[in-house]
Design a protein around this motif. Structure first.
Motif, PDB file in Angstrom:
ATOM      1  N   LYS A   8      37.099  97.541  46.561  1.00 27.88           N
ATOM      2  CA  LYS A   8      36.862  98.851  45.945  1.00 27.88           C
ATOM      3  C   LYS A   8      37.403  98.953  44.521  1.00 27.88           C
ATOM      4  CE  LYS A   8      40.973 100.978  48.046  1.00 27.88           C
ATOM      5  NZ  LYS A   8      41.441 102.063  48.954  1.00 27.88           N
ATOM      6  N   ARG A  13      35.600  96.166  40.411  1.00 25.15           N
ATOM      7  CA  ARG A  13      34.899  96.526  39.174  1.00 25.15           C
ATOM      8  C   ARG A  13      35.863  97.092  38.133  1.00 25.15           C
ATOM      9  NH1 ARG A  13      29.565  96.959  38.092  1.00 25.15           N
ATOM     10  NH2 ARG A  13      28.952  96.970  40.291  1.00 25.15           N
ATOM     11  N   GLU A  43      30.383  95.823  47.577  1.00 26.00           N
ATOM     12  CA  GLU A  43      30.742  97.085  46.946  1.00 26.00           C
ATOM     13  C   GLU A  43      29.984  98.251  47.579  1.00 26.00           C
ATOM     14  OE1 GLU A  43      31.686  98.531  42.459  1.00 26.00           O
ATOM     15  OE2 GLU A  43      29.661  97.763  42.781  1.00 26.00           O
ATOM     16  N   GLU A 103      28.097 101.786  47.846  1.00 26.64           N
ATOM     17  CA  GLU A 103      27.113 102.430  46.974  1.00 26.64           C
ATOM     18  C   GLU A 103      26.129 101.417  46.368  1.00 26.64           C
ATOM     19  OE1 GLU A 103      27.062 105.590  47.223  1.00 26.64           O
ATOM     20  OE2 GLU A 103      29.027 105.741  48.159  1.00 26.64           O
ATOM     21  N   THR A 104      26.628 100.453  45.576  1.00 28.03           N
ATOM     22  CA  THR A 104      25.718  99.496  44.931  1.00 28.03           C
ATOM     23  C   THR A 104      25.280  98.388  45.873  1.00 28.03           C
ATOM     24  OG1 THR A 104      27.430  97.959  44.150  1.00 28.03           O
ATOM     25  CG2 THR A 104      26.940  99.862  42.746  1.00 28.03           C
ATOM     26  N   HIS A 105      26.083  98.095  46.919  1.00 29.81           N
ATOM     27  CA  HIS A 105      25.839  97.003  47.871  1.00 29.81           C
ATOM     28  C   HIS A 105      25.934  95.629  47.210  1.00 29.81           C
ATOM     29  CE1 HIS A 105      23.123 100.059  50.234  1.00 29.81           C
ATOM     30  NE2 HIS A 105      24.403 100.371  50.270  1.00 29.81           N
ATOM     31  N   GLU A 106      26.555  95.556  46.055  1.00 26.90           N
ATOM     32  CA  GLU A 106      26.588  94.291  45.310  1.00 26.90           C
ATOM     33  C   GLU A 106      27.682  93.356  45.797  1.00 26.90           C
ATOM     34  OE1 GLU A 106      26.836  95.162  41.137  1.00 26.90           O
ATOM     35  OE2 GLU A 106      24.689  95.539  40.970  1.00 26.90           O
ATOM     36  N   THR A 154      28.567  89.266  41.465  1.00 25.87           N
ATOM     37  CA  THR A 154      27.638  90.044  40.648  1.00 25.87           C
ATOM     38  C   THR A 154      28.388  91.085  39.824  1.00 25.87           C
ATOM     39  OG1 THR A 154      25.922  89.765  42.333  1.00 25.87           O
ATOM     40  CG2 THR A 154      25.571  91.493  40.707  1.00 25.87           C
ATOM     41  N   ILE A 155      29.364  91.728  40.444  1.00 23.92           N
ATOM     42  CA  ILE A 155      30.195  92.709  39.726  1.00 23.92           C
ATOM     43  C   ILE A 155      30.916  92.040  38.561  1.00 23.92           C
ATOM     44  CG2 ILE A 155      32.217  94.215  39.924  1.00 23.92           C
ATOM     45  CD1 ILE A 155      31.389  94.625  42.889  1.00 23.92           C
ATOM     46  N   GLU A 161      28.576  91.300  35.771  1.00 26.93           N
ATOM     47  CA  GLU A 161      28.170  92.514  35.053  1.00 26.93           C
ATOM     48  C   GLU A 161      29.261  93.021  34.122  1.00 26.93           C
ATOM     49  OE1 GLU A 161      25.177  94.412  38.457  1.00 26.93           O
ATOM     50  OE2 GLU A 161      27.200  95.210  38.193  1.00 26.93           O
ATOM     51  N   GLU A 162      30.501  92.911  34.538  1.00 31.81           N
ATOM     52  CA  GLU A 162      31.592  93.558  33.799  1.00 31.81           C
ATOM     53  C   GLU A 162      32.300  92.654  32.790  1.00 31.81           C
ATOM     54  OE1 GLU A 162      31.876  96.638  33.845  1.00 31.81           O
ATOM     55  OE2 GLU A 162      30.693  97.119  35.626  1.00 31.81           O
ATOM     56  N   VAL A 170      28.199  99.343  54.334  1.00 31.30           N
ATOM     57  CA  VAL A 170      27.310  98.660  53.388  1.00 31.30           C
ATOM     58  C   VAL A 170      26.283  97.819  54.135  1.00 31.30           C
ATOM     59  CG1 VAL A 170      27.172  97.013  51.473  1.00 31.30           C
ATOM     60  CG2 VAL A 170      29.101  98.595  51.604  1.00 31.30           C
TER      61      VAL A 170
END
Length: 337
Positions: A84, A87, A111, A113-116, A120-121, A124-125, A291
């Protein structure tokens, strides 16, 4: 391998155990966390007593609450923080880093909500010019056993084979061995989804069921994990390896597993909020159940065990009724997807 400087983000049980492995291999470790009292204990007493009561850490393992200090001049960064906050911490790392590093993670979850997936997180970040391809460090491993240097075999998965081999070299020694794998989707989904099945296995134990039921939930749990993972792009063979069936066995049968213990308590009739309060550690299988349930609906994947556990945790269904529903559902062939 020459000495590497490594920032380990997350001084929980697994982050601490992996720090010791890396320290045993001669690397310079900076362990970062946000709780000052815990960081002071590691630096002053060389203990992390919330997780390990009788373990003394090497005094060369340094801890800090200053992320800039932790990341200064490091060769590699290992994320071992709860799903949690992955990110959030990745954003902070991206803002603080001033040079390119190898990025690894050893957390297990998806994750909300995003299900990522966590890799991948991180992709992205953290900008590509500041990191390597992500390497996932995952497999059958209890921190309580690794910290006492018990034999442990796990996986280093990455899209880039050379980066995976670098991580393999960082960690591997006479008691801790890594195998490389290119199937990052399979390794991450296996590591996350097995926590759900571990909750179910613990619940069966708490309800008083025996070894027959234990074997059934592990075997059928592996089948539904594989179904969802393959639908997400994984190689089905990954689930028969260390990060698949290996991790499922160790998490679904051991009192060391917080997910198994949470399920056991549910089976004995304890309330979820009390279980979470008493655990003192994150129970990833609880959030991952939601999830996975949502993903199964979205991708039209048959996951009866996950659905049953979801109904208990999130819909208040009686746990005995939930088990009965999986036993009395439509009869199928064993290989039916």
């Amino acid at each position: 391998m020459t000495t590497q400087k490594i920032a380990v983000l997350g001084p929980g049980s697994w982050g601490t155990a992996l720090s010791q492995v890396l320290n045993d291999n001669g690397h310079e470790i900076r362990l970062w966390g946000h709780m000052q009292a815990q960081i002071d204990e590691i630096n002053n007493n060389h203990t992390n007593s919330h997780y390990f009561k009788d373990i003394v850490l090497d005094e060369k393992i340094e801890a800090t609450t200053d992320l800039k200090e932790a990341l200064d001049g490091v060769d590699a960064v290992l994320f071992v923080v709860p799903t949690k906050v992955t990110r959030l911490v990745a954003k902070q790392v991206a803002e603080t880093l001033d040079h390119k590093v190898v990025v690894m993670h050893a957390s297990k979850g998806l994750e909300p909500e995003t299900h990522e997936r966590l890799s991948t997180i991180l992709e992205e970040e953290i900008p590509a010019d500041l990191r390597s391809e992500i390497v996932v460090v995952s497999g059958p491993s209890h921190a309580e056993e690794t910290i006492v240097r018990d034999l442990t075999l796990i996986t280093a998965a990455s899209k880039d084979e050379e980066t995976a081999k670098y991580v393999q070299g960082l960690f591997s020694n006479h008691y801790f061995r890594l195998y490389t794998n290119k199937d990052i989707i399979g390794v991450e989904t296996a590591g996350a989804l097995k926590n759900i099945i571990a909750v179910g296995a613990g619940a069966l134990h708490g309800l008083g069921y025996g070894d027959n039921a234990k074997a059934a939930i592990i075997a059928r749990g592996l089948a539904e994990i594989t179904r969802l993972g393959v639908k997400m792009g994984a190689n089905p063979l990954t689930y028969s390896g260390l990060s698949g069936v290996g991790d499922l066995i160790v998490t679904g049968t051991s009192i060391h597993s917080r997910n198994w213990r949470a399920g056991d308590a549910l089976g004995r009739g304890e309330k979820l909020e009390d279980i979470e309060a008493n655990m003192g550690m994150v129970i990833e299988g609880i959030s991952t159940t939601k999830v996975a349930y949502e993903l199964a609906q979205e991708l039209n994947v048959y996951m009866p065990i996950t659905q049953a556990i979801y109904s208990v945790i999130y819909e208040g269904k009686d746990i005995k009724e939930a088990i009965l529903s999986t036993m009395t559902g439509q009869l199928k062939t064993e290989d039916e997807f």
